[in-house]
Write an enzyme that holds these catalytic residues in place. Structure first.
Site, short mmCIF file in Angstrom:
data_model
loop_
_atom_site.label_atom_id
_atom_site.label_comp_id
_atom_site.label_asym_id
_atom_site.label_seq_id
_atom_site.Cartn_x
_atom_site.Cartn_y
_atom_site.Cartn_z
N GLY A 80 57.05 54.48 19.32
CA GLY A 80 57.84 53.88 20.40
C GLY A 80 57.62 52.38 20.38
O GLY A 80 57.37 51.80 19.32
N ARG A 81 57.68 51.77 21.57
CA ARG A 81 57.52 50.31 21.65
C ARG A 81 56.16 49.87 21.11
O ARG A 81 56.08 48.96 20.29
CB ARG A 81 57.59 49.85 23.10
CG ARG A 81 58.93 49.95 23.74
CD ARG A 81 58.85 49.22 25.10
NE ARG A 81 60.00 49.49 25.91
CZ ARG A 81 60.11 50.55 26.71
NH1 ARG A 81 59.13 51.42 26.82
NH2 ARG A 81 61.20 50.74 27.43
N ILE A 82 55.08 50.52 21.59
CA ILE A 82 53.74 50.07 21.20
C ILE A 82 53.47 50.39 19.74
O ILE A 82 52.98 49.55 18.99
CB ILE A 82 52.66 50.66 22.14
CG1 ILE A 82 52.89 50.17 23.58
CG2 ILE A 82 51.25 50.29 21.67
CD1 ILE A 82 52.01 50.80 24.65
N ARG A 86 58.68 62.12 17.35
CA ARG A 86 59.60 63.23 17.62
C ARG A 86 60.92 63.00 16.89
O ARG A 86 61.52 63.89 16.33
CB ARG A 86 59.87 63.34 19.12
CG ARG A 86 58.90 64.23 19.84
CD ARG A 86 59.26 64.28 21.28
NE ARG A 86 59.48 62.93 21.83
CZ ARG A 86 59.88 62.67 23.06
NH1 ARG A 86 60.15 63.65 23.89
NH2 ARG A 86 60.03 61.43 23.50
N SER A 137 46.03 54.99 23.67
CA SER A 137 47.09 55.62 24.47
C SER A 137 46.51 56.39 25.65
O SER A 137 46.34 55.85 26.74
CB SER A 137 47.92 56.51 23.55
OG SER A 137 48.74 57.35 24.29
N ARG A 138 46.17 57.64 25.42
CA ARG A 138 45.51 58.45 26.45
C ARG A 138 44.51 59.36 25.76
O ARG A 138 44.81 59.96 24.71
CB ARG A 138 46.54 59.33 27.18
CG ARG A 138 47.37 58.60 28.24
CD ARG A 138 46.53 58.17 29.44
NE ARG A 138 47.35 57.52 30.46
CZ ARG A 138 47.61 56.21 30.51
NH1 ARG A 138 47.10 55.40 29.60
NH2 ARG A 138 48.35 55.71 31.47
N GLU A 154 38.14 60.13 31.80
CA GLU A 154 37.77 58.78 32.28
C GLU A 154 37.33 58.81 33.73
O GLU A 154 37.96 59.51 34.52
CB GLU A 154 38.97 57.83 32.16
CG GLU A 154 39.18 57.36 30.77
CD GLU A 154 40.38 56.44 30.61
OE1 GLU A 154 40.77 55.74 31.57
OE2 GLU A 154 40.93 56.43 29.51
N HIS A 160 39.10 51.17 28.66
CA HIS A 160 40.55 51.20 28.99
C HIS A 160 41.05 49.80 29.34
O HIS A 160 41.45 49.54 30.48
CB HIS A 160 40.82 52.19 30.14
CG HIS A 160 42.27 52.57 30.25
ND1 HIS A 160 42.69 53.80 30.69
CD2 HIS A 160 43.40 51.88 29.98
CE1 HIS A 160 44.01 53.85 30.69
NE2 HIS A 160 44.47 52.68 30.26
N GLY A 214 43.26 48.02 27.11
CA GLY A 214 44.33 47.69 26.16
C GLY A 214 45.35 46.71 26.72
O GLY A 214 45.84 45.83 26.02
C1 8YV Z 1 47.27 50.20 32.58
C2 8YV Z 1 47.96 52.02 30.92
O1 8YV Z 1 46.26 49.27 32.71
O2 8YV Z 1 50.07 51.31 31.68
C3 8YV Z 1 49.40 52.21 31.24
O3 8YV Z 1 49.88 53.33 31.00
O4 8YV Z 1 47.37 52.85 30.37
C4 8YV Z 1 47.15 50.82 31.23
O5 8YV Z 1 47.26 49.93 30.18
C5 8YV Z 1 47.14 51.19 33.69
O6 8YV Z 1 47.94 52.29 33.51
C6 8YV Z 1 47.47 50.59 35.02
O7 8YV Z 1 47.81 51.60 35.95
#
Ligand code: 8YV
Length: 332
Positions: free
Chosen positions: A163-165, A185, A246-247, A276, A294, A296
């Site tokens: 995707g974008r990232i 996908r 990502s997650r 987390e 976290h 990023g």
């Molecule tokens: C954010 C992130 O800092 O935007 C997201 O999905 O994972 C993070 O980079 C965080 O979600 C802020 O709510």
């Protein structure tokens, strides 16, 4: 779906401390309740908030699940999340209760891609280990064979989620002489594929078995939960590195810790975790793992851009129009 213009100033409840300029603008525009000391809200606090608010501004640290939403007051019409990921919000329940959800896509793409690149460089080149060595006072000076890592140029990077990232990571990695491979996908537009000289792998399994570095850049959804399962992690080559900005839930973290401990893969760079802020104790003991909290998208500029998006989404919504970043379940 356009909504009816709200007659009174809506009550906006913000769950965490946001940049000062954003909080000030929110106060100017809406009846706003801030969280100045930034203590994360308990589930009971969140329930209280959804009972009172017209608009809730949560972050990734708030769990807006079916239990919370089932107790929402009549007035709650919008959840304007501060962040791109929406896996902390039960979108189906929100929809069934007529609550719109928005997020802040786009504005944290470049920052997150930069941090992904930082991990892609840091793990094979042992940056964190080097810092630890110097700070320990045990560094005895240069030697031809000390602190050897692995070259980045010429390696194959497999991006999970283009995707974008993912695309922004690919653009950066090309500058380091890395060849781009991806699984998504949907195959990306041929023009983008050509620009990135990217190789598409329909099979994740096959891609994993051929990569030097794997970067996780897909969102966490029911379909991507433990996408990198114990079985799939075993497909990685022993010289492979894994990076995740990502997650945490996309990787079976226990299985990853076991693989790293056993030397079944060479190293990992993690900015996100399955539970987390808890971190698997096994990961903490390993030298070949770079662990970040976290961060990023954690730039001052990015946080202000995110806040501005939140404000635009709320303002558009309360003026009776469809907010620009409306999230639909069908997007995932
Ligand atoms: C954010 C992130 O800092 O935007 C997201 O999905 O994972 C993070 O980079 C965080 O979600 C802020 O709510």
């Amino acid at each position: 779906m356009a909504t009816k213009k709200m007659k009174r100033r809506p009550l906006v409840i913000v769950t965490r401390k946001l940049p000062d300029v954003i909080e000030t603008r929110l106060m100017e525009l809406f009846e706003t309740r801030l969280n100045l000391d930034d203590t994360a809200m308990s589930q009971a606090d969140i329930v209280k908030a959804v009972q009172e608010a017209d608009v809730l501004v949560p972050t990734v640290t708030d769990r807006i699940d079916a239990g919370v939403l089932s107790q929402a007051g009549e007035n709650l019409k919008l959840i304007a999340s501060f962040g791109t990921g929406v896996d902390h919000i039960d979108l189906a329940t929100a929809r069934s209760r007529g609550i719109s959800v928005t997020n802040t896509p786009g504005v944290l793409t470049e920052d997150t891609a930069d941090m992904t690149m930082a991990l892609i460089l840091a793990v094979p080149r042992r940056v964190a280990e080097g810092t630890r060595l110097v700070r320990s006072g045990e560094w005895t000076g240069w030697s031809p064979t000390s602190m050897l890592g692995h070259r980045i140029g010429g390696k194959r990077l497999g991006i999970l989620g283009m995707g974008r990232i993912g695309t922004a990571v690919a653009q950066r990695a090309r500058g380091f002489g890395v060849s781009i491979h991806y699984h998504n996908r949907r195959r990306v537009h041929p023009e983008l594929e050509a620009e990135l000289e990217a190789t598409y792998w329909e099979s994740i399994d096959q891609m994993l078995a051929h990569m030097d570095i794997v970067s996780v850049n897909c969102p966490h959804t029911p379909a991507t939960f433990h996408l990198l399962s114990a079985r799939r992690l075993k497909l990685l080559r022993p010289q492979a590195y894994l990076v995740n900005t990502s997650r945490g839930e996309v990787i079976d973290e226990n299985a990853l810790a076991r693989a790293l401990e056993a030397g079944a893969i060479a190293g990992a760079g993690l900015d996100v975790y399955e539970h987390e802020p808890a971190i698997n104790p096994k990961l903490l003991k390993l030298d070949n793992v770079v662990l970040l909290p976290h961060m990023g998208s954690a730039t001052i500029e990015g946080r202000i851009d995110m806040g501005e998006k939140v404000i635009i989404n709320i303002k558009t919504f309360v003026d009776g129009h469809t907010p620009p970043d409306r999230v639909l379940e069908t997007m995932f």
